[in-house]
Structure formats: structure tokens, C-alpha cells
Write a protein that holds these residues in place. Structure first.
Motif, mmCIF file in Angstrom:
data_model
loop_
_atom_site.group_PDB
_atom_site.id
_atom_site.type_symbol
_atom_site.label_atom_id
_atom_site.label_comp_id
_atom_site.label_asym_id
_atom_site.label_seq_id
_atom_site.Cartn_x
_atom_site.Cartn_y
_atom_site.Cartn_z
ATOM 1 N N THR A 104 18.089 11.914 21.500
ATOM 2 C CA THR A 104 18.406 12.995 22.434
ATOM 3 C C THR A 104 17.142 13.731 22.843
ATOM 4 O O THR A 104 16.936 14.054 24.019
ATOM 5 N N PHE A 121 24.264 15.539 27.479
ATOM 6 C CA PHE A 121 23.150 15.117 26.642
ATOM 7 C C PHE A 121 23.133 13.595 26.591
ATOM 8 O O PHE A 121 24.173 12.939 26.703
ATOM 9 N N ALA A 177 19.125 19.327 23.571
ATOM 10 C CA ALA A 177 18.498 18.671 24.729
ATOM 11 C C ALA A 177 17.926 19.715 25.686
ATOM 12 O O ALA A 177 16.821 19.538 26.231
#
Length: 385
Positions: free
Chosen positions: A76, A111, A26
Motif C-alpha cells: 500500500t 487504497f 495510503a
């Protein structure tokens, strides 16, 4: 309305490593897209939207050396791009400064998780996380179970005390409660957290930062910070040794405990206030940013957390169907006499007791303001009628 729940996760070592992989992914895609946005700006190209960044991820995954991206949930990457797009939107409208690159050392380890129904779901003991599997959890909340349930903006983060937390938004119906017709005025301040006027009653919630427990925690934090400073002076440079890293971890845990203690106290106070079921809650509109410019009060203002206190009151009132009213910023609640209505223009901040220049009425300054705030609800009702 949507309620945010924090759920403790108990991952295995393998699952914890997968968490770290998602955190790094991320951060990577956020920094990569931010660099791409800056490059496009320098060459006069069009700014990329969140949808454009999502399409660029497909091409990025096909590059040599990017095979690891297939092990990460694509949501993500998509959500990180959405966060960057929101950061640019806030910058363009003047709500925030220009987005900055995320540092591995200083950014929050968290995340986003896919929120599609049937992908993230809870059983009695485990939660199914995409690309990670079933992770054991602990909670006292009554969480919806099954694959058909949908959650808003789920994210997994690591707290400074080393605990993995899953944050999810759950749709909850407002509680239909029978309210009283009595308005409640709340005056927040630095000396006391809140002074409340509720009908014929008045009560004060003290500043928890002045308590013995909080002073002891702050002294311990100060001792830990001085310990780190001495370790730096001993080595004569700014290289972080193992002992310094351990000491910094202790500082983060102490700071996290202080923040949690203050937030828990605010939740207790706001819960007690809304449990009285007033017909309306009236509070001031505070210029917290301006108050922070006062070098003598900035620390006390930051510790009180006025914005968080007002936010908690607002959503808890909304949940129970209580009208929440904020008076204009320059409404003279403290300068107005609650007995005769005269305004004392020259009232100074150091005057903690209000003495009316017209009728001689004497009352605590904060209580006088709380009474005026409670009466403001009646003025709004009369004006609407």
C-alpha cells in the motif's frame, strides 16, 4: 488485453476498520512524500524517484510513534509512492497540474492492494486480501480462481452509496469473431448521443439526459442541494451539523446514481454498436476541453461524456478485432455533402438540416456527418492500397 472488473465486497466490521486503516495510511504516505519532495526542491536537493521513496519508507517505519505502519501492507505504501511519482511525471510533461495534498474529507476513500500472484486470490466465496484476511464477495463475473492467478492494479474503494468495491484488471484474450466488411460511422453530439450510419441502415441513440427519468432524478438532486443551503442559512454560519452531514450524504448518493445511470446507458449503446460486427468504426476526434468553454453547452457536454463514450468504443472494438479509426480534428464531416462531396464552408451550428449549395441534397446534419465518417474508412483503405 486487460479488462477491468468491479467486484462487490461484503466485509465484516473488523475488516471494514482495516480498510479504513489502509486508506488513511495510503493518504498519509502520499502527503508525507509530497511534503518531502517540496522540501528537497526548496533546498535544491535531487528529486526522489519512486524507488527512492520506497527506500525512505523503511527508515520512516523505524521512527518513534510509527509502529502502526507494521499493521499495514507495505505494498500500500509502495503503490502510493508510485502514484505520486506518476503524478509528478504527468506534471513535468504538461499533462496535469502540480500534485496536491490529499484531504481526509475530499479525497476518494481508496487504497491499492498487492498484486503478486498467491497474495491476492479468489475462492468461490471469498477473496484473500493482504493484512485483512478472507473477505466475502459477490459478482456475476467469471473470475479466475486459485493462488496462481495474477491481477493488475487491484484497488479497494468505498463508493458514495456506502458499498466496498474491489477493482482488478484481468488478462483476457481478444474474441475471434467473423466481421462484416461494412464500415460504421458514428457522429456524437449534444442533441442526440450518437447518430450512426451502417451500410444502408441508419439509427439514432437519443440523449438520455432528456428523458423523464433523468429529469426527475435531477430535480430531486436540486431539491436536496437547496435543502442543504437552507440549513446553512438557518444556523448563520458554515458549521456542519449532523443534519447537514446526513443531507450531504444524500446528495452524494443522488449524484452517484445519476453518474451510474449515464455510464450504464453508454455501455448499452457501445455494446449494441460493436455487436453488429462492422469492418471498421470511424469517429471524430473531439476537442472536449474547447467545447467545455462554451457556457451554453458545457453542462450538456459534460453530461454526455464524449471522452468516456469514445474510450468504451475503442476498447470494445479492440477486444473484437474491429478497426477503430478517428478522423483528424478538423475533418469537415458535417460540412461535406454526402451526395456530391461539395463542402459548405458557412455551415452554422444552429443549422440542424444540411442543404447542399451545389446539388440541393437535403439531409439531417448528424446523419450526413455519420455517412461521411463511414466513407472515410474506404478512403483510408484505398490510400493504403
Amino acid at each position: 488485453m486487460i479488462r477491468t472488473l468491479k467486484i462487490r465486497l461484503l466485509p465484516t466490521e473488523e475488516q471494514e476498520q482495516m480498510f479504513w486503516n489502509h486508506i488513511g495510511a495510503a493518504r498519509f504516505i502520499y502527503n508525507h512524500m509530497l511534503a518531502e519532495q517540496q522540501r528537497r526542491y526548496d533546498f535544491g536537493e535531487k528529486h526522489m524517484s519512486a524507488f527512492d521513496m520506497n527506500k525512505a519508507i523503511t527508515a520512516l517505519k523505524q521512527r518513534e510513534g510509527m509502529e502502526w505502519m507494521s499493521e499495514i501492507s507495505v505494498h500500500t505504501f509502495y503503490r502510493a509512492c508510485a502514484d505520486l511519482a506518476a503524478a509528478f511525471t504527468n506534471f513535468f510533461v504538461g499533462r496535469a497540474r502540480y500534485p496536491r495534498f490529499k484531504s481526509r474529507k475530499h479525497s476518494k476513500p481508496s487504497f491499492p492492494v498487492q498484486d503478486t500472484a498467491g497474495v491476492l486470490w479468489f475462492s468461490e466465496t471469498h477473496v484473500q486480501v493482504p493484512k485483512v484476511g478472507k473477505v466475502k464477495y459477490q459478482t456475476n463475473y467469471d473470475i479466475p480462481k486459485g493462488r496462481q492467478c495474477k491481477f493488475s492494479n487491484p484497488r479497494i474503494q468505498l463508493t458514495p452509496n456506502g458499498k466496498w468495491i474491489l477493482t482488478v484488471g484481468v488478462e483476457r484474450e481478444s474474441q475471434a469473431l467473423e466481421l462484416t466488411s461494412i464500415p460504421m460511422g458514428i457522429d456524437v453530439g449534444v442533441k442526440e448521443l450518437a447518430t450512426v450510419s451502417f451500410g444502408d441502415e441508419s439509427f439514432v441513440f437519443h440523449n438520455i439526459n432528456k428523458s423523464r427519468m433523468m429529469r426527475q432524478q435531477e430535480r430531486r438532486l436540486k431539491h436536496l442541494q437547496r435543502n442543504i443551503a437552507r440549513k446553512y442559512r438557518q444556523h448563520g454560519n458554515y458549521e456542519k451539523t449532523s443534519n447537514i452531514l446526513k443531507a450531504e450524504a444524500k446528495v452524494r448518493r443522488a449524484q452517484y446514481r445519476l453518474a451510474n445511470t449515464r455510464n450504464d446507458y453508454r455501455h448499452q449503446v457501445t455494446h449494441e454498436l460493436v455487436s453488429k460486427l462492422p469492418g471498421a468504426v470511424v469517429m471524430e476526434t473531439l476537442n472536449v476541453q474547447g467545447m467545455m468553454k462554451n457556457c451554453h453547452l458545457s453542462k450538456a457536454v459534460a453530461q454526455q461524456g464524449f471522452f468516456e463514450f469514445i474510450t468504451q468504443m475503442k476498447y470494445k472494438c479492440e477486444e473484437r478485432g474491429i478497426a477503430f479509426i478517428q478522423v483528424p480534428q478538423f475533418y469537415p464531416s458535417s460540412k461535406t455533402c454526402s451526395n456530391c462531396g461539395a463542402i459548405k464552408r458557412d455551415l452554422r451550428l444552429s443549422e440542424r438540416v444540411f442543404v447542399c449549395p451545389e446539388c440541393g441534397h437535403t439531409l439531417d446534419r448528424d446523419l450526413n456527418a455519420a455517412i461521411n465518417l463511414a466513407r472515410y474508412a474506404d478512403q483510408i483503405t484505398q490510400a493504403a492500397a
